[in-house]
Scaffold this active site. Structure first.
Site, PDB file in Angstrom:
ATOM      1  N   LYS A   1       0.770  -1.229  -0.106  1.00 26.35           N
ATOM      2  CA  LYS A   1       0.088   0.164  -0.135  1.00 26.35           C
ATOM      3  C   LYS A   1       0.808   1.186  -0.005  1.00 26.35           C
ATOM      4  O   LYS A   1       0.465   2.442  -0.468  1.00 26.35           O
ATOM      5  CB  LYS A   1      -1.288   0.017   1.196  1.00 26.35           C
ATOM      6  CG  LYS A   1      -1.923  -1.153   1.584  1.00 26.35           C
ATOM      7  CD  LYS A   1      -2.859  -1.527   0.511  1.00 26.35           C
ATOM      8  CE  LYS A   1      -4.024  -2.378   0.856  1.00 26.35           C
ATOM      9  NZ  LYS A   1      -3.765  -3.660   1.140  1.00 26.35           N
TER      10      LYS A   1
HETATM   11  C1  LIG Z   1      -4.343  -4.924   0.993  1.00 23.95           C
HETATM   12  C2  LIG Z   1      -3.502  -6.203   0.843  1.00 23.95           C
HETATM   13  C3  LIG Z   1      -3.826  -7.198  -0.032  1.00 23.95           C
HETATM   14  C4  LIG Z   1      -5.169  -7.229  -0.889  1.00 23.95           C
HETATM   15  O1  LIG Z   1      -4.999  -6.283  -2.022  1.00 23.95           O
HETATM   16  P1  LIG Z   1      -6.271  -5.767  -2.644  1.00 23.95           P
HETATM   17  O2  LIG Z   1      -5.910  -4.308  -3.762  1.00 23.95           O
HETATM   18  O3  LIG Z   1      -7.214  -5.350  -1.698  1.00 23.95           O
HETATM   19  O4  LIG Z   1      -6.776  -6.880  -3.582  1.00 23.95           O
HETATM   20  C5  LIG Z   1      -3.180  -8.272   0.053  1.00 23.95           C
HETATM   21  N1  LIG Z   1      -1.979  -8.387   0.918  1.00 23.95           N
HETATM   22  C6  LIG Z   1      -1.833  -7.412   1.756  1.00 23.95           C
HETATM   23  C7  LIG Z   1      -0.482  -7.521   2.487  1.00 23.95           C
HETATM   24  C8  LIG Z   1      -2.417  -6.176   1.812  1.00 23.95           C
HETATM   25  O5  LIG Z   1      -2.167  -5.289   2.428  1.00 23.95           O
END
Ligand SMILES: *Cc1c(COP(=O)(O)O)cnc(C)c1O
Length: 450
Positions: free
Chosen positions: A110
């Protein structure tokens, strides 16, 4: 370049307007009016650093921000990553690569979008002279990444709701131990989907949005999706040329934001084999891609909490293309989904495969990857290691550092994964602002603090 809403009832927005609004006023999600081709740029981009590729990519989508400024923005955003490659591509064996997306300040993917978004907010405050309030919901990693993108920035206040007791302890510490006066970590009862619903309801109150200068930070912001597209291009450029066009990207998936970002670059002309959506036991997308039925289930908390989602908020963007950009149809289908109806799409042929891994399997998968490759994965990334394409090369997106989830990783490998940034947090005071699951209380809390 203009941005249109998936629901078709919003006038076209510029990039900056779409970023500022987050959600489109008609309740839809923004997308570029047309998807440009990047195919002819790729050979030029081969020599560039990660931040430079990102700047070139964003210049196409937001030409109203000068190229020079894009280079400043992306180099500042990605300078905070601890790896010089930003997103290193690690070879486990000749058929299996891992794209490590966890070298940012909060150790999950993120950060790629939210470090940049924080700087875009800052730019917006500087240009408009108006402060903004960022409101979001998180299943763990979005909130901490958003907070780390915004903390200490003048003119920005950030409010992040999360399901109380359902985020990992270290994820909560990343949100609630910053010591920054412009950060509010708000645990609420229920699940991530409940918190997300409150965010959507708050944004539906346009007078409130206007008064507070509210901006959404969840995975629906178009800037986030585009920032995530960059690392697919980056990985592709780092792969041996002979395997690029058949590679399968394997993406641990919750809200469908990450894998959508990859799918979009394929539509822009990046030649790849395809994508696999890897879910945990919250498998709405696994079921969708294997049966054509979209049916919300009940969230079952798992070892991979950032994927504990049963209403994939970015799915609407994919739906828009699946329905051939017929916005009236998108409105109709979204209406049925919102009413809790099961929606049947029938047989699909869209270049996606899917896999599912439940909690019984996750520790074993971590152990297997450790034994086979001497490589430690976190429980989200572990979900990718099932159902590998029988031929061809796979690139697994490693979405978080194993150090964020020490218990399950230690159970599987016998040693505790440690990261110094997380060790530092353990000694700090936790500042929580718990609220009941009532959107009016949330709105009042925000209004008092902006
Ligand atoms: C947010 C997240 C996901 C999922 O990603 P999306 O974009 O919601 O599909 C998977 N793994 C981790 C560690 C995350 O923080």
């Amino acid at each position: 370049m203009k941005y249109v809403s998936t629901r078709g009832l919003t006038s076209p927005h510029s990039f900056s307007e779409a970023v500022e609004a987050g959600l489109a006023p008609d309740g839809g999600l923004f997308l570029p009016e047309v998807l440009p081709s990047i195919a002819e740029k790729l050979s030029e981009w081969e020599r560039l650093s990660y931040a430079e590729v990102a700047a070139e990519f964003f210049s196409i989508f937001a030409p109203e921000i000068s190229k020079v400024e894009w280079h400043e923005l992306t180099s500042a955003a990605y300078a905070r990553f601890e790896s010089p490659d930003v997103a290193p591509l690690v070879e486990l064996d000749e058929r299996t690569y891992v794209l490590e997306l966890f070298h940012g300040p909060t150790l999950a993917f993120k950060d790629f979008a939210l470090q940049l978004l924080g700087l875009l907010y800052k730019r917006q405050v500087r240009m408009s002279g108006r402060s903004i309030a960022v409101l979001g919901a998180t299943s763990g990693d979005t909130g901490s990444a958003a907070i780390h993108g915004c903390m200490g920035q003048e003119g920005i206040t950030i409010f992040i709701m999360y399901p109380d007791g359902r985020v990992a302890p270290l994820q909560e510490r990343q949100m609630a131990c910053t010591g920054a006066a412009n950060v509010f970590a708000i645990p609420v009862p229920g699940t991530f989907d409940d918190a997300q619903r409150m965010v959507k309801e708050a944004f539906a109150d346009t007078a409130f949005v206007e008064r507070c200068g509210l901006s959404a930070v969840n995975s629906i912001n178009i800037a986030r999706v585009l920032a995530q597209s960059v690392y697919y291009i980056w990985a592709w450029l780092k792969l041996p040329p002979a395997v690029r066009e058949t590679v399968e990207f394997v993406v641990p998936t919750g809200n469908f934001g990450n894998v959508l970002a990859g799918w979009l670059v394929k539509q822009m002309g990046l030649k790849v084999g395809g994508f696999r959506v890897a879910t945990n036991q919250n498998d709405i997308l696994f079921r969708f891609f294997t049966t054509g039925r979209y049916e919300e289930g009940v969230v079952k908390p798992s070892f991979a909490p950032s994927m504990d989602i049963q209403a994939a908020s970015n799915f609407e963007r994919f739906l828009y293309y699946m329905l051939e950009q017929d916005t009236a149809k998108v409105r109709e289908v979204m209406g049925r989904m919102k009413a809790g109806e099961v929606v049947e799409f029938g047989q699909l042929d869209n270049g996606f495969r899917a896999s599912r891994m439940d909690d019984v399997e996750i520790p074993g998968a971590i152990e297997r990857v450790w034994k086979e490759y001497g490589y430690v994965v976190d429980p989200h990334t572990a979900c990718a290691f099932k159902g590998m394409a029988p031929d061809g090369v796979s690139v697994v997106l490693a979405t978080a550092s194993p150090a964020k989830f020490p218990e399950v990783v230690m159970q599987a490998t016998g040693s505790e994964p440690i990261h110094s940034a997380l060790e530092l947090l353990k000694g700090k005071a936790l500042v929580r602002n718990p609220l009941a699951a009532d959107v009016e209380l949330v709105k009042a809390f925000v209004a008092e603090r902006v």
